[in-house]
Design an enzyme around this catalytic site. Structure first.
Site, PDB file in Angstrom:
ATOM      1  N   ASP A   1       0.872  -1.174   0.000  1.00 21.39           N
ATOM      2  CA  ASP A   1       0.000   0.000   0.000  1.00 21.39           C
ATOM      3  C   ASP A   1       0.909   1.225   0.000  1.00 21.39           C
ATOM      4  O   ASP A   1       2.118   1.115   0.232  1.00 21.39           O
ATOM      5  CB  ASP A   1      -0.892  -0.001   1.255  1.00 21.39           C
ATOM      6  CG  ASP A   1      -1.757   1.250   1.363  1.00 21.39           C
ATOM      7  OD1 ASP A   1      -2.348   1.651   0.341  1.00 21.39           O
ATOM      8  OD2 ASP A   1      -1.835   1.854   2.452  1.00 21.39           O
ATOM      9  N   SER A   2       0.295   2.388  -0.195  1.00 26.43           N
ATOM     10  CA  SER A   2       1.069   3.624  -0.128  1.00 26.43           C
ATOM     11  C   SER A   2       1.512   3.922   1.310  1.00 26.43           C
ATOM     12  O   SER A   2       2.370   4.762   1.514  1.00 26.43           O
ATOM     13  CB  SER A   2       0.223   4.779  -0.651  1.00 26.43           C
ATOM     14  OG  SER A   2      -0.987   4.842   0.075  1.00 26.43           O
TER      15      SER A   2
ATOM     16  N   CYS B   1      -4.426  -1.249  -1.929  1.00 23.12           N
ATOM     17  CA  CYS B   1      -4.518   0.208  -2.056  1.00 23.12           C
ATOM     18  C   CYS B   1      -5.535   0.507  -3.149  1.00 23.12           C
ATOM     19  O   CYS B   1      -5.373   0.067  -4.293  1.00 23.12           O
ATOM     20  CB  CYS B   1      -3.143   0.769  -2.433  1.00 23.12           C
ATOM     21  SG  CYS B   1      -3.138   2.531  -2.810  1.00 23.12           S
TER      22      CYS B   1
ATOM     23  N   GLU C   1      -3.562   8.478   9.039  1.00 27.87           N
ATOM     24  CA  GLU C   1      -2.107   8.277   9.203  1.00 27.87           C
ATOM     25  C   GLU C   1      -1.598   8.979  10.472  1.00 27.87           C
ATOM     26  O   GLU C   1      -0.546   8.650  10.990  1.00 27.87           O
ATOM     27  CB  GLU C   1      -1.338   8.783   7.972  1.00 27.87           C
ATOM     28  CG  GLU C   1      -1.569   7.960   6.712  1.00 27.87           C
ATOM     29  CD  GLU C   1      -0.521   6.864   6.451  1.00 27.87           C
ATOM     30  OE1 GLU C   1       0.627   7.027   6.833  1.00 27.87           O
ATOM     31  OE2 GLU C   1      -0.909   5.833   5.861  1.00 27.87           O
TER      32      GLU C   1
ATOM     33  N   CYS D   1     -10.852   3.042  -0.170  1.00 32.23           N
ATOM     34  CA  CYS D   1      -9.442   3.274   0.171  1.00 32.23           C
ATOM     35  C   CYS D   1      -9.189   2.452   1.423  1.00 32.23           C
ATOM     36  O   CYS D   1     -10.010   2.441   2.348  1.00 32.23           O
ATOM     37  CB  CYS D   1      -9.250   4.760   0.427  1.00 32.23           C
ATOM     38  SG  CYS D   1      -7.705   5.173   1.253  1.00 32.23           S
TER      39      CYS D   1
ATOM     40  N   HIS E   1      -7.375   2.835   3.838  1.00 29.71           N
ATOM     41  CA  HIS E   1      -7.229   3.567   5.108  1.00 29.71           C
ATOM     42  C   HIS E   1      -8.582   3.739   5.809  1.00 29.71           C
ATOM     43  O   HIS E   1      -8.639   3.925   7.021  1.00 29.71           O
ATOM     44  CB  HIS E   1      -6.665   4.968   4.859  1.00 29.71           C
ATOM     45  CG  HIS E   1      -5.185   5.011   4.641  1.00 29.71           C
ATOM     46  ND1 HIS E   1      -4.593   4.509   3.509  1.00 29.71           N
ATOM     47  CD2 HIS E   1      -4.183   5.485   5.419  1.00 29.71           C
ATOM     48  CE1 HIS E   1      -3.274   4.704   3.589  1.00 29.71           C
ATOM     49  NE2 HIS E   1      -3.010   5.288   4.743  1.00 29.71           N
TER      50      HIS E   1
HETATM   51  N1  DGL Z   1      -4.479   3.402   0.985  1.00 25.82           N
HETATM   52  C1  DGL Z   1      -4.617   4.229  -0.180  1.00 25.82           C
HETATM   53  C2  DGL Z   1      -5.824   3.782  -0.991  1.00 25.82           C
HETATM   54  O1  DGL Z   1      -6.370   2.732  -0.747  1.00 25.82           O
HETATM   55  C3  DGL Z   1      -4.852   5.664   0.149  1.00 25.82           C
HETATM   56  C4  DGL Z   1      -3.748   6.556   0.420  1.00 25.82           C
HETATM   57  C5  DGL Z   1      -3.151   7.298  -0.707  1.00 25.82           C
HETATM   58  O2  DGL Z   1      -3.700   8.276  -1.247  1.00 25.82           O
HETATM   59  O3  DGL Z   1      -2.055   6.919  -0.999  1.00 25.82           O
HETATM   60  O4  DGL Z   1      -6.264   4.463  -1.862  1.00 25.82           O
END
Ligand code: DGL
Length: 269
Positions: free
Chosen positions: A10-11, A73, A152, A184, A186
């Site tokens: 993931d990011s 992600c 975050e 997302c 998150h």
């Molecule tokens: N976890 C990322 C997603 O699912 C979101 C965070 C990002 O913008 O990098 O889109």
């Protein structure tokens, strides 16, 4: 049976919501996790940049002897995976298809909401996957760029999160969606806040958890599950602070991260 680990990336921290589900439904599986914490967020970047990052993340994970990769992600699954799907020998799975499928099965009034980053909404892959399964579905999409920094930084159950969520969800409520994709990875950390605003009759779909279930089905079908009976082992890699990841990662996993977390230079891949 295949005892090789599953690669997940993931990011940042969000993909741990997928790992949490892997731990629950595939407790024997080893996982190599990469969180690109030095370059988060991906969701505000161009497709070219997201694709470059995703290729590097895949190359890093392919350095291990893995049996499959989950792109945990929403942004990378929407803005990169469709363009790079044929480039790799490794099986690569994203979060979009499984979440769209789950939403179509859950909805009764065929009004489905999608929350995601700017890039996720722009490329509309949740919407196109939903439409392919249910052509008369009404889809309401909303980019929620402030959710990722909230999560975050640990502001998950806070007044500021409630204020921002109320604003982002206004349209979803007006249009009476009965199913809402947390597009997302998150966002499951904001499930309580989002659920309180939407009400108990709205089904929330956790995209990371759905990706873990889809991976389970794939591995089972291909006889690739680890059936050793041994507890899975976990290794974590990040591109920025190891301490921050260890401290906040526990929130996503609902258990402390005791394993080692290593910092890598992702630009070298
Ligand atoms: N976890 C990322 C997603 O699912 C979101 C965070 C990002 O913008 O990098 O889109």
């Amino acid at each position: 049976m295949d005892k090789r680990p599953i690669g997940v990336f993931d990011s940042g921290l969000g993909g741990l919501s997928c790992v949490k589900e892997i731990m629950k439904i595939m407790p024997n599986e080893d996982v190599i996790y990469f969180g690109d914490t030095g370059r988060v967020p991906y969701g505000t970047r161009s497709r070219e940049t997201i694709i470059k990052y995703v290729r590097q993340d895949i190359r890093f994970l392919e350095g291990f002897d893995i049996k499959a990769i989950i792109i945990a992600c929403g942004t990378a699954s929407s803005a990169a995976l469709p363009w790079i799907a044929d480039e790799n020998d490794t099986k690569i799975m994203g979060v979009v298809e499984p979440a769209a499928k789950a939403a179509v099965s859950a909805t009764k009034n065929k009004k489905i909401g999608v929350l995601g980053t700017g890039a996720t909404v722009k490329y509309g892959k949740y919407a196109s996957n939903i439409k392919a399964l249910c052509p008369d579905a009404e889809i309401v999409q909303k980019a929620c760029p402030l959710f990722v920094p909230l999560v975050e930084n640990g502001y998950t159950d806070s007044d500021v999160a409630r204020l921002i969520a109320a604003e982002y969800l206004e349209d979803m409520k007006k249009k009476s969606v009965d199913t809402l994709i947390l597009g997302c990875t998150h966002y499951p950390l904001l499930k309580k806040v989002i659920g309180d605003i939407m009400g108990k009759d709205v089904t929330l779909i956790d995209s990371g958890a759905m990706a873990a279930s889809a991976a389970y089905e794939f591995l089972k079908q291909e006889s690739l599950l680890n059936e050793s009976g041994e507890n899975g082992k976990y290794r974590y890699f990040v591109s920025d602070s190891v301490e921050d990841f260890s401290a906040l990662g526990g929130m996503f996993l609902d258990r402390p991260i005791k394993e080692s977390v290593e910092k890598i230079d992702i630009e070298g891949f």
